[in-house]
Motif scaffolding. Sequence first.
Motif, short mmCIF file in Angstrom:
data_model
loop_
_atom_site.label_atom_id
_atom_site.label_comp_id
_atom_site.label_asym_id
_atom_site.label_seq_id
_atom_site.Cartn_x
_atom_site.Cartn_y
_atom_site.Cartn_z
N ALA A 1 0.93 4.16 -2.86
CA ALA A 1 0.53 5.53 -2.51
C ALA A 1 1.69 6.53 -2.60
N ARG B 1 -9.22 6.80 1.36
CA ARG B 1 -8.37 6.31 2.45
C ARG B 1 -6.94 6.83 2.38
N ASP B 2 -6.43 7.10 1.18
CA ASP B 2 -5.03 7.52 1.04
C ASP B 2 -4.86 9.01 0.86
N GLU B 3 -5.95 9.78 1.01
CA GLU B 3 -5.83 11.24 0.93
C GLU B 3 -5.04 11.74 2.15
N SER C 1 -11.81 3.27 -1.16
CA SER C 1 -10.80 3.35 -2.23
C SER C 1 -10.58 4.79 -2.69
N ARG D 1 0.83 -1.20 0.00
CA ARG D 1 0.00 0.00 0.00
C ARG D 1 0.86 1.25 0.00
N ASN D 2 1.91 1.28 0.82
CA ASN D 2 2.79 2.45 0.87
C ASN D 2 3.46 2.68 -0.48
N ASP E 1 -8.48 4.09 8.19
CA ASP E 1 -7.46 3.26 7.57
C ASP E 1 -8.05 1.91 7.18
#
Length: 208
Positions: A46, A102-104, A99, A42-43, A196
Motif C-alpha cells: 500500500a 480497505r486501503d483507501e 479489496s 500489506r503496508n 480493516d
Amino acid sequence: MQHGAGVLSDAELLAIFLRTGISGSNAVDLSRQLLSSFGSLRNLLAADKASFCQHRGLGEAKFAQLQAVLEMARRFQSEQLRREPALTDVAVTRQFLISQLRDEPNEVFAMLLLDSQHRVIRFDKMFFGTIDAAAVYPRVLVKRALDLNAAAIILTHNHPSGVAEPSQADKQITRRIVDAMALVDIRVLDHFVIGDGVAVSFAERGLI
C-alpha cells in the motif's frame, strides 16, 4: 512448484517478485529487511511511490511492476465477481469490496450496479470524503443507476479508522437511498461497511 505458492512465507513471495537482492543480501534477506521496515506485506503493497522508492533495492521500475501486479489481482477479482450473480456467493462479493476499499486513506462511497439477474454491470466509486466523512447525494446515485439501466445496487463505503461498525449516519443515508431508489423501482440489496479486512453487511444485520 510441488506444493504451490500458498506454502511460501511473505518474504519468500516477495523475493520471487524482487528476483535479485543487493550487495550483501540475497533476495530473501532483502525481502525480510523490507518487511521489517514497512511492518507488514500489506503496508509495503500500500506504500506510495516516495516511501517505496526510498528503500535500497527498490525503485520506480519495481514500483510500477508492483502496481501492475496489484491491478491484475483487482481485475481478477472483478472478473470472478462477474461470472455469477453478485449474491450467489456473498463471500466473493465481500472480498471484492474489501479489496477495492480497505486501503483507501479517506472515506469513499461506492456502489455495485446489477442487472435484473443480479449480474454485475460495473463498480463505481461515487463520492470521496475526508478522513471521517463523505457527502453522499442520493439523486446522483439514482441518476447513475438509471443511466446504466441497473435493476438493483449494492452500496458500500469504507471506514478509514478500520472499524466497520455502521454509524447512525450510515443508517440514515442508507434509508434515504433506499427510499430514493424505490421511486424508480431499483432495489438496494445491501450496504457493506468496509473496515480493516472486514465488511459488515446491513442485510445480515437486518438493517436493510
